[in-house]
Design a protein around this motif. Structure first.
Motif, PDB file in Angstrom:
ATOM      1  N   GLU A  23       0.857  -1.187   0.000  1.00  0.00           N
ATOM      2  CA  GLU A  23       0.000   0.000   0.000  1.00  0.00           C
ATOM      3  C   GLU A  23       0.891   1.234   0.000  1.00  0.00           C
ATOM      4  O   GLU A  23       1.849   1.313   0.766  1.00  0.00           O
ATOM      5  CB  GLU A  23      -0.913   0.015   1.227  1.00  0.00           C
ATOM      6  N   SER A  25       1.392   5.442   0.341  1.00  0.00           N
ATOM      7  CA  SER A  25       0.827   6.644   0.950  1.00  0.00           C
ATOM      8  C   SER A  25       1.891   7.729   0.946  1.00  0.00           C
ATOM      9  O   SER A  25       3.055   7.465   0.652  1.00  0.00           O
ATOM     10  CB  SER A  25       0.345   6.356   2.377  1.00  0.00           C
ATOM     11  N   GLU A  35      -1.580  11.784  -5.489  1.00  0.00           N
ATOM     12  CA  GLU A  35      -2.291  10.636  -6.054  1.00  0.00           C
ATOM     13  C   GLU A  35      -1.271   9.627  -6.567  1.00  0.00           C
ATOM     14  O   GLU A  35      -0.306  10.000  -7.246  1.00  0.00           O
ATOM     15  CB  GLU A  35      -3.179  11.119  -7.201  1.00  0.00           C
ATOM     16  N   ASN A  37      -0.509   6.064  -8.739  1.00  0.00           N
ATOM     17  CA  ASN A  37      -1.048   5.229  -9.803  1.00  0.00           C
ATOM     18  C   ASN A  37      -0.065   4.106 -10.098  1.00  0.00           C
ATOM     19  O   ASN A  37       0.963   4.366 -10.707  1.00  0.00           O
ATOM     20  CB  ASN A  37      -1.309   6.062 -11.049  1.00  0.00           C
ATOM     21  N   LYS A  39      -2.424   2.695  -6.690  1.00  0.00           N
ATOM     22  CA  LYS A  39      -2.461   2.984  -5.259  1.00  0.00           C
ATOM     23  C   LYS A  39      -1.901   1.823  -4.445  1.00  0.00           C
ATOM     24  O   LYS A  39      -1.370   2.012  -3.357  1.00  0.00           O
ATOM     25  CB  LYS A  39      -3.903   3.276  -4.842  1.00  0.00           C
ATOM     26  N   SER A  40      -2.005   0.606  -4.986  1.00  0.00           N
ATOM     27  CA  SER A  40      -1.468  -0.571  -4.295  1.00  0.00           C
ATOM     28  C   SER A  40      -0.928  -1.556  -5.327  1.00  0.00           C
ATOM     29  O   SER A  40      -1.306  -1.522  -6.496  1.00  0.00           O
ATOM     30  CB  SER A  40      -2.542  -1.230  -3.437  1.00  0.00           C
TER      31      SER A  40
END
Length: 119
Positions: A23, A25, A35, A37, A39-40
């Motif tokens: 993940e 962040s 943002e 791309n 996200k995971s």
């Protein structure tokens, strides 16, 4: 908002076991947008690398200067982070407009001196 910039992060697995459920962040200054791309990432095999695009948009009222951004990758008990310095610049349009105004004022002044001279 400010102009969006795209950065590429390379996540690599230097270990001997796969890394699952990664993940992503990040932490950026307040009123900024970030943002990822993708996200995971489902898994990164040992010795493999994956690229992630990060879109960072500064706040509309961001003052020109350097800002710190931190990006993190978390996966089941494993964590890695990196800090980056992001530089915000202002448009040179206002500088050019200011030089133009000064040039016009000087021309008007020179014209007045040439026309009326010393009396």
């Amino acid at each position: 908002m400010g102009k969006t910039s795209t950065y590429t992060l390379v996540l690599s697995n230097d270990g001997t076991a796969p890394v699952d459920e990664v993940e992503l962040s990040g932490t950026v200054p307040s009123n900024w947008k970030i943002e990822f791309n993708p996200k995971s990432i489902a898994a990164i095999a040992p010795g493999d690398k994956k690229e992630v695009q990060v879109l960072v948009t500064p706040a509309d009222k961001a003052v020109a200067g350097d800002y710190m951004a931190s990006f993190r990758a978390n996966a089941r008990g494993e964590q890695s982070s990196a800090d980056f310095r992001i530089t915000v610049t202002t448009s040179t349009l206002w500088g050019i407009a200011g030089i133009g105004i000064i040039a016009v004022a000087l021309l008007v002044l020179l014209g007045a001196v040439a026309r009326f001279g010393r009396r």
